[in-house]
Design a protein around this motif. Structure first.
Motif, short mmCIF file in Angstrom:
data_model
loop_
_atom_site.label_atom_id
_atom_site.label_comp_id
_atom_site.label_asym_id
_atom_site.label_seq_id
_atom_site.Cartn_x
_atom_site.Cartn_y
_atom_site.Cartn_z
N PHE A 160 0.82 -1.21 0.00
CA PHE A 160 0.00 0.00 0.00
C PHE A 160 0.85 1.26 0.00
O PHE A 160 2.05 1.21 0.24
N THR A 161 0.17 2.37 -0.28
CA THR A 161 0.79 3.68 -0.15
C THR A 161 0.05 4.41 0.97
O THR A 161 -1.12 4.12 1.25
N GLU A 162 0.75 5.35 1.60
CA GLU A 162 0.15 6.14 2.67
C GLU A 162 0.36 7.61 2.35
O GLU A 162 1.48 8.06 2.14
N VAL A 163 -0.75 8.33 2.30
CA VAL A 163 -0.70 9.78 2.09
C VAL A 163 -1.66 10.39 3.10
O VAL A 163 -2.85 10.07 3.11
N ALA A 164 -1.13 11.25 3.94
CA ALA A 164 -1.94 11.94 4.96
C ALA A 164 -2.77 10.94 5.79
O ALA A 164 -3.96 11.14 6.01
N LYS A 165 -2.13 9.88 6.23
CA LYS A 165 -2.75 8.84 7.06
C LYS A 165 -3.91 8.13 6.36
O LYS A 165 -4.79 7.57 7.00
N GLU A 166 -3.92 8.16 5.04
CA GLU A 166 -4.91 7.43 4.26
C GLU A 166 -4.17 6.34 3.48
O GLU A 166 -3.19 6.63 2.80
N TYR A 167 -4.63 5.11 3.62
CA TYR A 167 -3.94 3.96 3.03
C TYR A 167 -4.68 3.51 1.77
O TYR A 167 -5.88 3.28 1.80
N THR A 168 -3.93 3.37 0.67
CA THR A 168 -4.50 2.88 -0.58
C THR A 168 -3.77 1.61 -0.98
O THR A 168 -2.54 1.61 -1.09
N ALA A 169 -4.52 0.54 -1.18
CA ALA A 169 -3.94 -0.75 -1.56
C ALA A 169 -3.42 -0.68 -3.00
O ALA A 169 -4.13 -0.28 -3.90
N VAL A 170 -2.16 -1.07 -3.18
CA VAL A 170 -1.56 -1.17 -4.51
C VAL A 170 -1.75 -2.60 -5.01
O VAL A 170 -2.11 -2.83 -6.16
N GLU A 171 -1.51 -3.57 -4.11
CA GLU A 171 -1.70 -4.99 -4.45
C GLU A 171 -2.25 -5.73 -3.25
O GLU A 171 -1.82 -5.51 -2.12
N VAL A 172 -3.21 -6.59 -3.51
CA VAL A 172 -3.78 -7.47 -2.49
C VAL A 172 -3.48 -8.90 -2.94
O VAL A 172 -3.98 -9.35 -3.96
#
Length: 70
Positions: free
Chosen positions: A49-61
């Motif tokens: 995942f990536t983290e931007v401003a304490k928001e997590y976005t899954a890149v790969e599951v």
């Protein structure tokens, strides 16, 4: 086509919610196609995942193989 963002929530010692978008890649041990709707509660996954401003976005599951009892 319109993509509706969905979320995955993992609970271990810390609970985290990951946003899933149209760029999120889903992989399985047997290379069968699957997506967010196919995940079941209790299945083990590894999330990149990536983290931007304490928001997590899954890149790969990545769905992990089911452990066979010994």
């Amino acid at each position: 086509n319109t993509f509706v963002a969905r979320k995955i929530t993992l609970t271990t010692k810390v609970s985290r919610t990951f946003k899933v978008d149209e760029k999120t890649k889903f992989t399985s041990p047997d290379n069968k196609a699957f997506g967010l709707a196919d995940l079941k509660s209790g299945e083990k996954v590894n999330i990149s995942f990536t983290e931007v401003a304490k928001e997590y976005t899954a890149v790969e599951v990545a769905l992990l193989p089911v452990e066979k009892p010994k």
